[in-house]
Design a protein around this motif. Sequence first.
Motif, short mmCIF file in Angstrom:
data_model
loop_
_atom_site.label_atom_id
_atom_site.label_comp_id
_atom_site.label_asym_id
_atom_site.label_seq_id
_atom_site.Cartn_x
_atom_site.Cartn_y
_atom_site.Cartn_z
N SER A 1 88.52 -61.03 -8.82
CA SER A 1 87.72 -61.71 -9.84
C SER A 1 88.43 -62.98 -10.29
O SER A 1 89.66 -63.01 -10.41
N ILE A 2 87.66 -64.02 -10.55
CA ILE A 2 88.22 -65.28 -11.01
C ILE A 2 88.66 -65.14 -12.46
O ILE A 2 87.88 -64.69 -13.30
N PRO A 3 89.89 -65.48 -12.80
CA PRO A 3 90.34 -65.36 -14.19
C PRO A 3 89.66 -66.39 -15.08
O PRO A 3 89.06 -67.35 -14.59
N GLU A 4 89.76 -66.19 -16.38
CA GLU A 4 89.21 -67.17 -17.31
C GLU A 4 89.93 -68.50 -17.15
O GLU A 4 91.14 -68.53 -16.92
N PHE A 5 89.17 -69.58 -17.27
CA PHE A 5 89.79 -70.90 -17.08
C PHE A 5 89.20 -71.91 -18.05
O PHE A 5 88.11 -71.73 -18.61
N GLU A 6 89.93 -72.98 -18.24
CA GLU A 6 89.49 -74.10 -19.05
C GLU A 6 90.06 -75.37 -18.44
O GLU A 6 91.28 -75.52 -18.32
N ILE A 7 89.19 -76.29 -18.01
CA ILE A 7 89.61 -77.53 -17.36
C ILE A 7 89.07 -78.71 -18.16
O ILE A 7 87.85 -78.86 -18.30
N ASN A 8 89.95 -79.51 -18.68
CA ASN A 8 89.50 -80.65 -19.49
C ASN A 8 88.79 -81.70 -18.64
O ASN A 8 87.76 -82.23 -19.04
N GLN A 9 89.36 -82.02 -17.46
CA GLN A 9 88.76 -83.04 -16.58
C GLN A 9 88.82 -82.56 -15.14
O GLN A 9 89.90 -82.31 -14.61
N LEU A 10 87.66 -82.43 -14.51
CA LEU A 10 87.56 -82.00 -13.12
C LEU A 10 86.88 -83.08 -12.31
O LEU A 10 85.80 -83.55 -12.65
N THR A 11 87.52 -83.47 -11.19
CA THR A 11 86.96 -84.50 -10.31
C THR A 11 87.02 -84.02 -8.86
O THR A 11 88.10 -83.69 -8.36
N LEU A 12 85.87 -83.99 -8.21
CA LEU A 12 85.78 -83.75 -6.76
C LEU A 12 85.25 -85.02 -6.12
O LEU A 12 84.21 -85.54 -6.53
N SER A 13 85.95 -85.51 -5.10
CA SER A 13 85.55 -86.76 -4.45
C SER A 13 85.47 -86.57 -2.93
O SER A 13 86.45 -86.15 -2.30
N ARG A 14 84.29 -86.85 -2.38
CA ARG A 14 84.05 -86.81 -0.93
C ARG A 14 84.47 -85.46 -0.32
O ARG A 14 85.17 -85.40 0.68
N CYS A 15 84.03 -84.39 -0.95
CA CYS A 15 84.34 -83.05 -0.45
C CYS A 15 83.17 -82.49 0.37
O CYS A 15 82.06 -83.03 0.34
N LYS A 16 83.42 -81.40 1.07
CA LYS A 16 82.41 -80.85 1.97
C LYS A 16 82.46 -79.32 1.92
O LYS A 16 83.53 -78.72 1.93
N LEU A 17 81.28 -78.71 1.87
CA LEU A 17 81.15 -77.25 1.90
C LEU A 17 80.24 -76.88 3.06
O LEU A 17 79.19 -77.50 3.27
N GLU A 18 80.62 -75.84 3.80
CA GLU A 18 79.79 -75.42 4.94
C GLU A 18 79.81 -73.90 5.05
O GLU A 18 80.84 -73.26 4.90
N LEU A 19 78.62 -73.34 5.29
CA LEU A 19 78.44 -71.90 5.44
C LEU A 19 77.81 -71.62 6.80
O LEU A 19 76.72 -72.12 7.10
N GLN A 20 78.49 -70.81 7.61
CA GLN A 20 78.00 -70.51 8.95
C GLN A 20 77.81 -69.00 9.11
O GLN A 20 78.57 -68.20 8.57
N ASN A 21 76.75 -68.65 9.86
CA ASN A 21 76.55 -67.25 10.26
C ASN A 21 76.06 -67.22 11.70
O ASN A 21 76.08 -68.24 12.39
N GLN A 22 75.62 -66.06 12.14
CA GLN A 22 75.20 -65.94 13.53
C GLN A 22 73.99 -66.80 13.84
O GLN A 22 73.80 -67.23 14.98
N ASP A 23 73.15 -67.07 12.85
CA ASP A 23 71.87 -67.73 13.11
C ASP A 23 71.89 -69.23 12.85
O ASP A 23 71.25 -69.99 13.57
#
Length: 255
Positions: free
Chosen positions: A190-212
Motif C-alpha cells: 500500500s502507498i503510504p500517506e504523502f504530501e508534496i508541495n510541488q510536483l512536476t512531470l515533464s515529457r514522461c511516458k506511460l505504457e500498458l501492454q497485455n496479450q491483446d
Amino acid sequence: MRRITKKRMIIWSAVAFILLALVIIGARVIQGVLEKHHISYTSLIFHFPSSLEVEGLIVEPNEGLRIQLNRLEAGWSWGSLIRREPAITHLLAATGSMYLVTEPDSTSGGELKLPVLSVRNVHLENLAFELQSGKESLSLILGKLKLNNAAIGEQIRVDSFFLQGTSLLFSSGESSGREADSLTSFSLGSIPEFEINQLTLSRCKLELQNQDNSQQVDQLNIELNGWKSSDFLNVGVERFGFVYQDTLEVDLVME
C-alpha cells in the motif's frame, strides 16, 4: 627551535605505525564484508568529514537482484546519525540499472515499511529499473529526477519533486480486461500517506501492454501543488497535458 629527541621520534613513529596498521586492518575488514555480500566497486573516495564518491558499484547478492551504478555520491550528517535520525545532505546516482525478480505473490499484500530518514537533495539520472514477477514485468527508464527537502517515515513529506524524460512500462501476460487484477497482484504494498508541495512531470511516458493490445500515454506534462493523499482531489493544478495513442492530445494550462 625546540629539539626533537630520539625518544620522542620513536614514540611518534610507533603511533604512526599503529594508526597505519589500524587503517589497513579496517580496510581489509570492510573489503571482506563487501565481498561477503557480493558488493564490488572500481574506486571509492571518502571526503572528510561526511561524504563519499563511488564509481563502478555492483551489488549482486543473489540471482534475483543486481544493482549497477557507474557513479554514486552521498553526503550525510554525523549529528543526525548519533541522534538516530539519519539525514542525507545529498545523493547523486548516475548511469546504472537495477534488476529484481520476485515470486508472483511475494510482493502482494502487507504494508510498505519505510525507514525514518530526511533527505535534503537527491539527483538521479539515466537509470533503468526492471522488476519481474511471473508473467508481469515493470520497467522504468528514468531520465532525470530531482527531489528537495524530503522527510520519510510513517508519512512522506516532500518540498519539490521533479521528473523528466521518464518512461514506465507495465507488461502483463494476461488477456485484455484483466490488467487491473495484474496490477493489484503486482503491487509492492500500500502507498503510504504523502504530501508534496510541488510536483512536476515533464515529457514522461506511460505504457500498458497485455496479450491483446497496448495502451500508451506520451508527452505527459503535469504541474501540481499542495497534493496530499489525505485529500487526493483537492490539489492545485497548474498544467495538465498528454498525448493518448498518438491520436488524442490534451494540454491545459491554468492561470
